[in-house]
Write a protein that holds these residues in place. Sequence first.
Motif, short mmCIF file in Angstrom:
data_model
loop_
_atom_site.label_atom_id
_atom_site.label_comp_id
_atom_site.label_asym_id
_atom_site.label_seq_id
_atom_site.Cartn_x
_atom_site.Cartn_y
_atom_site.Cartn_z
N ILE A 315 12.92 1.08 -5.65
CA ILE A 315 11.73 0.69 -4.87
C ILE A 315 10.81 1.88 -4.75
N LEU A 319 6.13 1.02 -1.41
CA LEU A 319 6.61 -0.33 -1.06
C LEU A 319 7.88 -0.28 -0.20
N GLU A 324 5.43 0.59 5.22
CA GLU A 324 4.60 -0.60 5.42
C GLU A 324 3.38 -0.33 6.29
N TYR A 328 -0.09 -0.17 2.02
CA TYR A 328 -0.14 -0.34 0.55
C TYR A 328 0.42 -1.71 0.19
N LYS A 329 -0.23 -2.37 -0.78
CA LYS A 329 0.25 -3.68 -1.22
C LYS A 329 0.81 -3.57 -2.63
N LYS A 330 1.62 -4.56 -2.98
CA LYS A 330 2.11 -4.65 -4.35
C LYS A 330 0.90 -4.71 -5.27
N GLY A 331 0.93 -3.97 -6.35
CA GLY A 331 -0.21 -3.92 -7.26
C GLY A 331 -1.03 -2.66 -7.09
N GLU A 337 4.83 0.49 -10.67
CA GLU A 337 5.42 -0.82 -10.40
C GLU A 337 5.93 -1.49 -11.67
N ASP A 341 11.03 -2.06 -12.79
CA ASP A 341 12.03 -3.02 -13.27
C ASP A 341 12.59 -2.66 -14.65
#
Length: 374
Positions: A315, A319, A324, A328-331, A337, A341
Amino acid sequence: MSSMKVPFVDLQAQHQPIMNEVMQAIQNVMTKGNFILGGEVAELEAMFAEYCGTKYAVGVDNGLAGEILLLEAYGIGPGDEVIVQANTFVATPAAVSFVGAKPVFVDCDPETYAIAYDQIEAAITPRTKAIMPVHLYGIPSDMDRIMAIANRHNLLVIEDACQAHGAFYKGKRAGSMGHAAAFSFYPAKNLGAAGDGGIIVTNDQAIADKIKVLRNCGSPQKYLHTVSPHNHRLDTLHAAVLKVKLPHLDGWNANRGLRAAEYNKLFEGTNIVTAKYLPETTPVWHLYVVRVENRKEMQAYLNEKGIGNAIHYPIPCHLQPYYEPLGYKKGAFPVTEAYMDKILSLPMFEHMTTEQVEYVAEHVKKFAAEPVTA
Ligand SMILES: *Cc1c(COP(=O)(O)O)cnc(C)c1O
């Protein structure tokens, strides 16, 4: 191919050849009983400063503490901002948060996993005080580029060298190019204590002196407390063990380098993406990280074959639940990012053999060529 198990790291293999010397060093400390700031601490500090090519080194109780004390010594705190890459171990931004300053994240360089150099300037505000680049996986960041930006904007550079003991950038050791640096002696690091430990290096005497006071109950002399009283001393026992190990570090790192070169060659021309590094650097391969598709299945396959593996890190910092509140947002950081994975750390340690590398690479390649489909 005959079957074998390949651990992710092998500390027993590291310690076995030096066990007598380590035990002798421990016995010396036990006999003397100089457990707190005994002579071995200052001796290790002198050795490590010389090793890094810096004027000063100050031992502390872990790498995160080293980063916290450096920020504190430089007077960074509430209202200040520090620029940090999102793809690091949480300790880097955590140190910033701990002193009350705000970590400002940027993405990572798509080739070398370093801080995204071209995003640093856009992240600078009037509150920015420092940049904390991480020599992630033991791959040195482009320090000339970072220092040029820092000098243009009058910012401090604190190197997170916790994964890069002994790495070279243009003939200079990691940790010797910024204003100061922190190292971790966590046991699995390239140079590890018999437990937690860390050290900071700098050429700035005032900073080294401040850290000596900060680590020792804010105490320039016994029972006089002039600044925030923390206890972050490096234990004499750890210093004694580290003094035995440090002379072996270059040899160990050289062996890691040979194994990394073997992996790189075996993965050439495949769809397994290896980490790149600048030609003017000598990485120390704290971790050997590749990017693969179908990582989940690959991991299950490697586990089944007895091949150690891990993810550094699953992670990204921006994120993490803890961050939080920063919003910051995903993307926010597409490279970090996208890699999240795909990255997979393969076995890498100083006493790893060619045979072990070949065994791991063979299985990784076999699986990558014929991915198991559901
Ligand atoms: C290990 C590490 C640290 C600090 O580790 P400690 O466990 O506190 O010694 C900091 N940053 C990075 C990138 C690390 O890998």
